[in-house]
Design a protein around this motif. Structure first.
Motif, PDB file in Angstrom:
ATOM      1  N   SER A 231      -4.954  -5.987   1.896  1.00 31.41           N
ATOM      2  CA  SER A 231      -5.559  -5.322   1.194  1.00 31.41           C
ATOM      3  C   SER A 231      -5.532  -5.124  -0.525  1.00 31.41           C
ATOM      4  O   SER A 231      -6.782  -4.900  -0.992  1.00 31.41           O
ATOM      5  CB  SER A 231      -4.074  -4.105   0.703  1.00 31.41           C
ATOM      6  OG  SER A 231      -3.041  -4.829   0.568  1.00 31.41           O
TER       7      SER A 231
ATOM      8  N   SER B  22      -8.176   4.332  -8.982  1.00 31.36           N
ATOM      9  CA  SER B  22      -8.372   3.710  -7.433  1.00 31.36           C
ATOM     10  C   SER B  22      -7.207   4.316  -6.522  1.00 31.36           C
ATOM     11  O   SER B  22      -6.094   3.161  -7.570  1.00 31.36           O
ATOM     12  CB  SER B  22      -9.281   3.078  -7.190  1.00 31.36           C
ATOM     13  OG  SER B  22     -10.816   2.911  -8.624  1.00 31.36           O
TER      14      SER B  22
ATOM     15  N   GLN C 199       1.303  -1.390   0.185  1.00 30.39           N
ATOM     16  CA  GLN C 199      -0.031  -0.171   0.234  1.00 30.39           C
ATOM     17  C   GLN C 199       0.449   0.940   0.365  1.00 30.39           C
ATOM     18  O   GLN C 199       2.049   1.193   0.485  1.00 30.39           O
ATOM     19  CB  GLN C 199      -0.626  -0.138   1.138  1.00 30.39           C
ATOM     20  CG  GLN C 199      -1.444  -0.865   1.416  1.00 30.39           C
ATOM     21  CD  GLN C 199      -2.481  -1.084   2.376  1.00 30.39           C
ATOM     22  OE1 GLN C 199      -3.979   0.381   2.826  1.00 30.39           O
ATOM     23  NE2 GLN C 199      -2.437  -1.421   3.819  1.00 30.39           N
TER      24      GLN C 199
ATOM     25  N   LEU D  20      -6.344   3.115  -2.842  1.00 29.18           N
ATOM     26  CA  LEU D  20      -6.835   2.847  -1.734  1.00 29.18           C
ATOM     27  C   LEU D  20      -5.485   2.810  -0.280  1.00 29.18           C
ATOM     28  O   LEU D  20      -4.286   1.876  -0.642  1.00 29.18           O
ATOM     29  CB  LEU D  20      -7.489   1.184  -1.526  1.00 29.18           C
ATOM     30  CG  LEU D  20      -7.637   0.254  -0.851  1.00 29.18           C
ATOM     31  CD1 LEU D  20      -9.040  -0.290  -1.204  1.00 29.18           C
ATOM     32  CD2 LEU D  20      -7.132  -0.413   0.401  1.00 29.18           C
TER      33      LEU D  20
ATOM     34  N   MET E  75      -8.814  -4.432  -2.828  1.00 28.91           N
ATOM     35  CA  MET E  75      -9.064  -2.981  -4.020  1.00 28.91           C
ATOM     36  C   MET E  75      -9.957  -3.891  -5.109  1.00 28.91           C
ATOM     37  O   MET E  75     -10.602  -3.124  -6.215  1.00 28.91           O
ATOM     38  CB  MET E  75      -8.168  -3.097  -4.420  1.00 28.91           C
ATOM     39  CG  MET E  75      -7.355  -2.153  -5.487  1.00 28.91           C
ATOM     40  SD  MET E  75      -8.483  -1.055  -5.301  1.00 28.91           S
ATOM     41  CE  MET E  75      -6.844   0.406  -5.063  1.00 28.91           C
TER      42      MET E  75
ATOM     43  N   TRP F 115     -13.201  -3.823  -4.121  1.00 27.74           N
ATOM     44  CA  TRP F 115     -13.823  -1.828  -4.445  1.00 27.74           C
ATOM     45  C   TRP F 115     -14.171  -2.205  -6.166  1.00 27.74           C
ATOM     46  O   TRP F 115     -15.327  -1.711  -6.621  1.00 27.74           O
ATOM     47  CB  TRP F 115     -12.536  -1.445  -4.032  1.00 27.74           C
ATOM     48  CG  TRP F 115     -13.184   0.187  -4.500  1.00 27.74           C
ATOM     49  CD1 TRP F 115     -12.600   0.741  -5.500  1.00 27.74           C
ATOM     50  CD2 TRP F 115     -14.602   0.844  -3.938  1.00 27.74           C
ATOM     51  NE1 TRP F 115     -13.170   1.922  -5.707  1.00 27.74           N
ATOM     52  CE2 TRP F 115     -14.251   1.919  -5.117  1.00 27.74           C
ATOM     53  CE3 TRP F 115     -14.799   0.791  -2.303  1.00 27.74           C
ATOM     54  CZ2 TRP F 115     -14.897   3.427  -4.134  1.00 27.74           C
ATOM     55  CZ3 TRP F 115     -15.221   2.299  -2.202  1.00 27.74           C
ATOM     56  CH2 TRP F 115     -15.991   3.102  -3.478  1.00 27.74           C
ATOM     57  N   GLN F 116     -13.002  -2.946  -6.938  1.00 20.32           N
ATOM     58  CA  GLN F 116     -13.395  -2.405  -8.294  1.00 20.32           C
ATOM     59  C   GLN F 116     -14.378  -3.185  -8.650  1.00 20.32           C
ATOM     60  O   GLN F 116     -15.273  -2.680  -9.696  1.00 20.32           O
ATOM     61  CB  GLN F 116     -12.304  -3.267  -9.122  1.00 20.32           C
ATOM     62  CG  GLN F 116     -10.588  -2.638  -8.893  1.00 20.32           C
ATOM     63  CD  GLN F 116     -10.645  -0.691  -9.681  1.00 20.32           C
ATOM     64  OE1 GLN F 116     -11.165  -0.903 -10.065  1.00 20.32           O
ATOM     65  NE2 GLN F 116     -10.304  -0.195  -8.671  1.00 20.32           N
TER      66      GLN F 116
ATOM     67  N   VAL G  58     -11.050   4.962   0.230  1.00 20.86           N
ATOM     68  CA  VAL G  58     -10.223   4.500  -1.368  1.00 20.86           C
ATOM     69  C   VAL G  58     -10.827   6.585  -1.656  1.00 20.86           C
ATOM     70  O   VAL G  58     -12.240   6.968  -1.645  1.00 20.86           O
ATOM     71  CB  VAL G  58     -11.185   4.062  -1.770  1.00 20.86           C
ATOM     72  CG1 VAL G  58     -11.018   3.901  -3.462  1.00 20.86           C
ATOM     73  CG2 VAL G  58     -11.078   2.440  -1.193  1.00 20.86           C
TER      74      VAL G  58
END
Length: 637
Positions: A97, A68, A61, A70, A101, A104-105, A123
């Motif tokens: 993580s 995006s 990260q 994150l 992600m 989230w996508q 995000v």
């Protein structure tokens, strides 16, 4: 696991890269293994990593994908399910993580519906100029934020926000009044005036000039669970609880657990040992015991030394190593600076912090990276169940009420007086309860050292009397109050910052909580036994002595010996507090001095003495220690 932070300047007045760097530096104690950040002209965010999960070695990260960005502090407990839902073929080298992600996508803000575990994350969507932040369902991981017309900032802990000039660290007197006098405090309110806590189970969407807070976990709408037999309820509970414990065993180091003489920690430790045994893995169980020069007391409702009771549990499991921890080498004044700083909040029970610190130190020395506990068990798996009597009374189920009442009396788990109070009390008008109950008529704030002027200005006595004597009519008062007003996250992250140890509580797992919110309330008093659910479910895992014990262990039972030796130091601490206008305004320093000078020599086991000294005085020093550090007018402190 990580600590995260970020700042968004809507008008470009703040140099966000430098501001975020300062925020992460303040949070570095919670994640000393690696620090990284993302920066653009208007927004910067990053994370400090503490490698506690096996997959944390793959954590890179902040993550970027399709625009995006994150950052996350998380432990995903449903990795396999997520991997299958996301269609990921090879996931062994993916940090949690990276899975987040991917989620989230695919699902955007609705990804929270598919997550299980402990998490807080943010995000950034630069194309839409939109920031999204969220916390896990029960609030295992913390997240705080600040919002104004030209800026938004977030951080895992308040200290990450203090470096921002617009935020500062001004103390909220209303919060302190609520805290000391035990008045219900909204979960979003914090001890710092300009800092807000994101509530558990909630998400926040931020755009310039607009914030939208919404609750994604609708726990109030959960349907009641109806199964065909008592055994089915027990089987489902064991399945939920085993899953909750198993998902918290993922770590790079050793596993430890608190083990007292009670049902909650014993259930957690025994289940963990049971699950670890097939893998030839061990568990270290830690029990805090009184100092050797203390003569333990035992009464009908309590016992002072939990060592022998805990040993009976440990003896059932060959892979459980039992260690007794004596913390007499330290005292509550020694730990206030460290613990108040780790919590960003005054310690609520300073004497308990002494033995907690001693266990954490022992755990770290033994290579333990996860320490299990059952802190929320009283509100979930070992909920005592008596409020169901009131529900039956109001709904006219008097035959059921009479049957269970007779069983409770016959088993000696409840007296007639207690049964009548729980059945009738919540249905009476508050004014009638107040005039007929001698405890309510004589109610005082002796348990706190709040300044009399503040007590009067905030009407604290009346408000505390109401909040402490308002029985819930939903039958799940303890769990409802914990979810509404409580937040365990600070106690979860503090050991990570001070000892590199992750606190994990299976009794507050989402699956366990949902089971306890939906299971018929009679399961908690089945067979005329209080805490019947866990007593029946743990048969075969815990010894009969633990399952049938009515007494409770007293934490920090040797408080009087320790505090008596500190009278001289307490006088010195009081002199320091006199130098702080803020402490003088909030605390009743005159009463604190009177308590020190009129030290009891007899009757120390009585409730009023313990309340005045072990609770009010010790907590007063904890709050004073905190206030003086944030008082810009303090002199020579």
């Amino acid at each position: 696991m990580s600590a995260i932070a970020g700042v968004w300047s809507f008008d470009g007045e703040v140099v966000v890269a430098e501001a975020c760097q300062r925020m992460l530096h303040a949070l570095r104690i919670y994640g000393a293994d690696d620090t990284a950040q993302y920066s653009s002209a208007e927004l910067a965010m990053g994370r400090c990593l503490s490698r506690l999960l096996p997959e944390d070695r793959f954590d890179h990260q902040p993550l970027t994908a399709r625009g995006s960005v994150l950052v996350a502090d998380l432990r995903l407990d449903n990795r396999r399910e997520l991997i299958r839902q996301l269609g990921i073929v090879e996931a062994a080298a993916l940090a949690d993580s990276a899975l987040l992600m991917a989620a989230w996508q695919k699902w955007r803000e609705r990804c929270v519906d598919s997550l299980l575990g402990a998490f807080s994350f943010a995000v950034w969507e630069p194309r839409e100029r939109e920031l999204f932040i969220a916390r896990d369902h029960t609030g295992e991981r913390p997240l705080y934020y600040f919002s104004s017309s030209n800026q938004f900032a977030f951080a895992s802990m308040p200290k990450g926000l203090h470096s921002l000039i617009s935020v500062g660290a001004e103390i909220d007197e209303d919060y302190i009044v609520r805290y000391l006098s035990a008045i219900n405090t909204p979960v979003e309110q914090t001890i710092f005036r300009r800092i807000v806590r994101l509530p558990p189970g909630c998400a926040l969407t931020v755009r310039p000039g607009e914030t939208k807070l919404w609750r994604y976990w609708q726990r109030q709408a959960l349907p009641e669970l109806r199964l065909s037999s008592d055994e089915e309820y027990l089987e489902l509970f064991r399945e939920c609880f085993d899953q909750a414990v198993a998902s918290r065993l993922r770590t790079i180091g050793g596993i430890g657990a608190h083990l007292s003489g009670g049902l909650d920690s014993s259930s957690v430790a025994s289940t963990a040992a049971k699950l670890l045994a097939p893998e030839s893995r061990g568990l270290i169980a830690y029990t805090a015991v009184p100092r050797v020069d203390f003569n333990p007391l035992e009464g009908p409702n309590f016992f002072d030394n939990e060592g022998p009771a805990a040993a009976q549990v440990a003896a059932l499991y060959p892979n459980m190593r039992h260690e007794l921890v004596d913390s007499s080498h330290s005292n509550f004044l020694d730990v206030l600076d460290l613990n108040n700083s780790l919590y960003d909040h005054p310690c609520y029970s300073p004497s308990n912090e002494v033995w907690l610190n001693a266990i954490l130190t022992r755990a770290r020395e033994s290579g333990v990276t996860v320490l299990l506990n059952g802190n929320c068990g009283n509100s979930t798996l070992s909920y005592y169940g008596m409020p169901v009597l009131s529900a039956w009374f109001r709904s006219g189920q008097w035959l059921t009420l009479a049957k269970v009442a007779w069983q409770l009396k016959a088993s000696r788990d409840a007296s007639i007086k207690s049964i009548l109070r729980n059945a009738l009390w919540p249905s009476l008008p508050f004014w009638l309860r107040r005039v007929t109950d001698p405890h309510m008529r004589g109610f005082t704030l002796d348990y706190c050292v709040l300044h009399p002027d503040l007590i009067q200005r905030f009407d604290s006595r009346r408000r505390a009397l109401h909040d402490l004597n308002t029985d819930s009519k939903d039958g799940r008062s303890m769990l409802s109050a914990l979810l509404t007003y409580g937040d365990i996250s600070d106690t979860c992250i503090a050991p990570q910052g001070g000892w590199g140890v992750d606190y994990r509580d299976p009794t507050f797992d989402k699956r366990v909580v949902e089971f306890c919110l939906t299971v018929p309330l009679e399961q908690f008093v089945r067979g005329g036994k209080l805490r019947s659910l866990v007593r029946r479910a743990m048969v075969g895992r815990l010894p009969p002595s633990t399952l049938n014990r009515r007494q409770r262990g007293r934490q920090a039972a040797d408080w009087y010996v320790s505090m008596t030796a500190l009278r001289g130091r307490m006088r010195g601490q009081l002199e320091r507090l006199q130098c702080s206008p803020l402490a003088n305004r909030i605390l009743d320093l005159a009463r604190m001095r009177s308590l020190i000078e009129n030290w009891p020599t007899t009757g120390v086991e009585q409730l009023d003495v313990e309340t005045s000294y072990h609770t009010a005085l010790a907590r007063g020093f904890s709050v004073g220690n905190f206030l003086i550090k944030y008082d810009p007018q303090a002199r020579g402190a």
